[in-house]
Each structure stands twice: as structure tokens, then as C-alpha cells.
Design an enzyme around this catalytic site. Structure first.
Site, PDB file in Angstrom:
ATOM      1  N   GLU A 128      -0.915  -3.366 -18.694  1.00 12.87           N
ATOM      2  CA  GLU A 128      -0.313  -2.282 -17.919  1.00 12.87           C
ATOM      3  C   GLU A 128      -0.195  -1.030 -18.785  1.00 12.87           C
ATOM      4  O   GLU A 128       0.289  -1.089 -19.915  1.00 12.87           O
ATOM      5  CB  GLU A 128       1.069  -2.723 -17.441  1.00 12.87           C
ATOM      6  CG  GLU A 128       1.833  -1.653 -16.668  1.00 12.87           C
ATOM      7  CD  GLU A 128       3.255  -2.100 -16.377  1.00 12.87           C
ATOM      8  OE1 GLU A 128       3.500  -2.611 -15.267  1.00 12.87           O
ATOM      9  OE2 GLU A 128       4.118  -1.963 -17.277  1.00 12.87           O
ATOM     10  N   ASP A 153      -0.437   2.335 -14.001  1.00 12.16           N
ATOM     11  CA  ASP A 153       0.810   2.142 -13.281  1.00 12.16           C
ATOM     12  C   ASP A 153       1.515   3.465 -13.005  1.00 12.16           C
ATOM     13  O   ASP A 153       1.828   4.220 -13.918  1.00 12.16           O
ATOM     14  CB  ASP A 153       1.735   1.222 -14.096  1.00 12.16           C
ATOM     15  CG  ASP A 153       2.975   0.831 -13.317  1.00 12.16           C
ATOM     16  OD1 ASP A 153       2.844   0.453 -12.136  1.00 12.16           O
ATOM     17  OD2 ASP A 153       4.078   0.905 -13.893  1.00 12.16           O
ATOM     18  N   LYS A 202       2.821  -6.440 -19.864  1.00 11.24           N
ATOM     19  CA  LYS A 202       3.560  -5.312 -19.311  1.00 11.24           C
ATOM     20  C   LYS A 202       4.437  -4.677 -20.384  1.00 11.24           C
ATOM     21  O   LYS A 202       4.438  -5.090 -21.542  1.00 11.24           O
ATOM     22  CB  LYS A 202       4.368  -5.784 -18.103  1.00 11.24           C
ATOM     23  CG  LYS A 202       3.496  -6.509 -17.066  1.00 11.24           C
ATOM     24  CD  LYS A 202       4.218  -6.777 -15.774  1.00 11.24           C
ATOM     25  CE  LYS A 202       4.090  -5.582 -14.868  1.00 11.24           C
ATOM     26  NZ  LYS A 202       4.588  -5.859 -13.497  1.00 11.24           N
ATOM     27  N   LYS A 222       4.693 -10.665  -5.295  1.00  9.04           N
ATOM     28  CA  LYS A 222       5.864 -10.356  -4.467  1.00  9.04           C
ATOM     29  C   LYS A 222       5.753 -11.087  -3.127  1.00  9.04           C
ATOM     30  O   LYS A 222       5.582 -10.489  -2.065  1.00  9.04           O
ATOM     31  CB  LYS A 222       5.996  -8.851  -4.278  1.00  9.04           C
ATOM     32  CG  LYS A 222       6.262  -8.109  -5.583  1.00  9.04           C
ATOM     33  CD  LYS A 222       6.284  -6.610  -5.396  1.00  9.04           C
ATOM     34  CE  LYS A 222       6.491  -5.898  -6.735  1.00  9.04           C
ATOM     35  NZ  LYS A 222       6.469  -4.428  -6.607  1.00  9.04           N
ATOM     36  N   ARG A 228       9.384 -23.179  16.845  1.00  8.20           N
ATOM     37  CA  ARG A 228       9.888 -22.105  15.991  1.00  8.20           C
ATOM     38  C   ARG A 228       9.266 -22.149  14.605  1.00  8.20           C
ATOM     39  O   ARG A 228       8.888 -21.107  14.049  1.00  8.20           O
ATOM     40  CB  ARG A 228      11.421 -22.201  15.909  1.00  8.20           C
ATOM     41  CG  ARG A 228      12.099 -21.185  14.993  1.00  8.20           C
ATOM     42  CD  ARG A 228      11.553 -19.770  15.116  1.00  8.20           C
ATOM     43  NE  ARG A 228      11.455 -19.302  16.480  1.00  8.20           N
ATOM     44  CZ  ARG A 228      10.638 -18.340  16.864  1.00  8.20           C
ATOM     45  NH1 ARG A 228       9.816 -17.761  15.992  1.00  8.20           N
ATOM     46  NH2 ARG A 228      10.590 -17.960  18.121  1.00  8.20           N
TER      47      ARG A 228
END
Length: 282
Positions: free
Chosen positions: A199, A220, A169, A137, A102
Site C-alpha cells: 500500500e 491508496d 499496509k 469487507k 426466509r
């Protein structure tokens, strides 16, 4: 393992943690049913079309349980398989094949799913200069595996973490006061070989990022038309990354705007595992 570029010590830490989580003090079902020295052969078969990634990782899982097993892959990482293709054969102790099944499949299926999904995006950008990028992510603790799988699907790795590239950002810009100020502050503090990305969400921000000397400018959540305007204005003064709301249907159109990169969180944050099964023969 060296050919895959993995840091073996890092991978062993990840696998050891996974073993503790899954096996703990021992596989009480297998160890009380299967005689200790019984040998068997197992095969792994693709149950869907896709691209395989993670064979070395799966091998490490089984070898921690049986150092003498015979590992016979029929393909290599990055190869495309069709439903029904045999991916590999393993000969070892029956206990090792059952206990490791597994965990090995969880890793191999996830990595192969990422490689398969990445290849779809790469195909949509074919014929352009665009490179398909991953993001941060990823599953915590599995970023090394996730980003390796992206490469096996033909994609390109973005920054590994918060430490190897500057990404300015909107919230950084708020506290710094402006894009210009934010870029100036990091330039004073970081080595010259570290890239600075900014960004942007509109043309005014793009113009400021260019004037501030950003190495990479992220566009963006812009429309294709606005991205084309931004690329024309930047005109090679910085590399350009498109990001935000990127799905498979948009890639061909975005690629034609002239951007250098398209970053896609969906490669890793919600990928469907490639269906692979293991069958054991005594």
C-alpha cells in the site's frame, strides 16, 4: 453445485449454522398448523431489476428440509432479471417451503444485491483494462457467498483472506521500518508463488515499492492526477490497484489513469439486497 465452484462441505457448515440460528428445535408455527404431508408449489419473483446470484445456495436450504422437492430455475446465476420476472419454481412439502423461505431469501437477496451492485461498477469501467475487485469487507462467515456473488456480477476476487496473499499496509511498514524492509522480511518467509502487494499513499512510497520488487502496488486515496503519475512511473514493473474512497461516480475517471484494478469495499460491506418475493400456491 460443482458448476458453481462451491466447496459443498463448507457451504453445508454455513447453512447448518444458519438453520440452528433460525429454526433451532423446529418451526413451532408451521409444524402446528400445516399437516406434515401437504404439498405445495412456490415461485420466487424479482421485485426489482438486477442480477441473480445464489440459486444453488437457496436450493441447498430447501433440500435440507425436503430432499425430494422439484427445483425448476427459470434462469441461471449471473443472468439479469427485470421487475416481475419469475426466477424459479419449487414443488415440495408445504412445511419445507414455509420453514426455508426466509433463510433462502436472505441469502439469495443478499448475493443478488452484491452481483447487481458489482455489475454497475463493471459497466463504468467498460472499454478499459480495469478489473473491479472486492475486498475483505464481507459479512463474517459469508465471505464465500459474497465473493461468489461479486464474480456473478462480472467482478474479480481479491485475496480470500490473510493467508493467500501478502498485503503490506502502513502499520506493517511502521513496525518494519520501511517498505523495503517489510518486503524483504516477507520474501524470506513465504513461498515464491505468493504475491506481495504494498500500500502506498504518495510517489516516494511508490518508487520505494517498485525498487523493493512488489508484485502489486496499491495507490491508496490518491487523486486521479497522482494515480496517473504513479502509473507512468511504475510503467509495467508491477500491477497497480487503486483503492480508497471509490464510488460509482469515480470509476470511469480512475479507469482512465491506467491502473489494472480498482478495489471497492462497497460491493459487499453495505450492499442493498435485491428485492425478491416468494409466493406459495396450495
Amino acid at each position: 453445485m460443482k458448476e458453481s465452484g462451491f466447496n459443498v462441505q463448507e457451504i453445508e457448515l454455513i447453512i447448518n449454522h444458519a438453520f440452528q440460528e433460525d429454526i433451532g428445535s423446529g418451526d413451532i408455527t408451521t409444524n402446528n398448523i400445516v399437516p406434515e404431508n401437504t404439498s405445495a408449489t412456490a415461485s420466487m419473483t424479482a421485485k426489482a431489476d438486477g442480477i441473480v446470484a445464489g440459486l444453488d445456495i437457496a436450493e441447498m436450504v430447501f433440500r435440507k428440509l425436503d430432499a425430494n422437492l422439484k427445483w425448476n430455475p427459470k434462469i441461471k446465476d449471473g443472468d439479469r432479471v427485470s421487475k416481475g420476472d419469475v426466477i424459479l419454481e419449487i414443488k415440495g412439502t408445504f412445511r419445507a417451503l414455509l420453514t426455508g423461505e426466509r433463510l433462502a431469501l436472505n441469502l439469495l437477496q443478499r448475493m443478488s444485491g452484491i452481483a447487481t451492485e458489482t455489475a454497475k461498477y463493471v459497466a463504468e469501467a467498460k472499454g478499459t483494462k480495469v478489473k473491479i475487485l472486492d475486498t475483505r469487507k464481507t459479512v463474517p462467515g459469508l465471505r464465500t457467498f459474497d465473493k461468489y456473488a461479486v464474480k456473478m456480477g462480472g467482478g474479480t476476487n481479491h485475496r480470500i483472506g490473510l493467508y493467500d496473499m501478502v498485503m503490506i499496509k502502513d502499520n506493517h511498514i511502521k513496525i518494519a521500518g520501511s517498505i523495503t524492509s517489510a518486503v524483504e522480511q516477507v520474501r524470506k518467509a513465504i513461498p515464491s508463488d505468493i504475491k506481495v502487494e504494498v500500500e502506498t499513499t504518495n510517489l516516494n512510497e511508490v518508487k520505494e515499492a517498485v525498487a523493493a520488487g512488489a508484485d502489486i502496488i496499491m495507490l491508496d486515496n490518491m487523486s486521479n492526477e497522482l494515480m496517473k503519475e504513479a502509473v507512468d512511473f511504475i510503467n509495467g514493473k508491477a500491477l497497480v490497484e487503486a483503492s480508497g474512497n471509490m464510488n460509482l461516480e469515480r470509476i470511469a475517471g480512475v479507469s482512465k489513469t491506467g491502473v489494472d484494478f480498482i478495489s471497492i469495499g462497497a460491493l459487499t460491506h453495505s450492499v442493498t439486497a435485491l428485492d425478491i418475493s416468494q409466493n406459495i400456491i396450495l
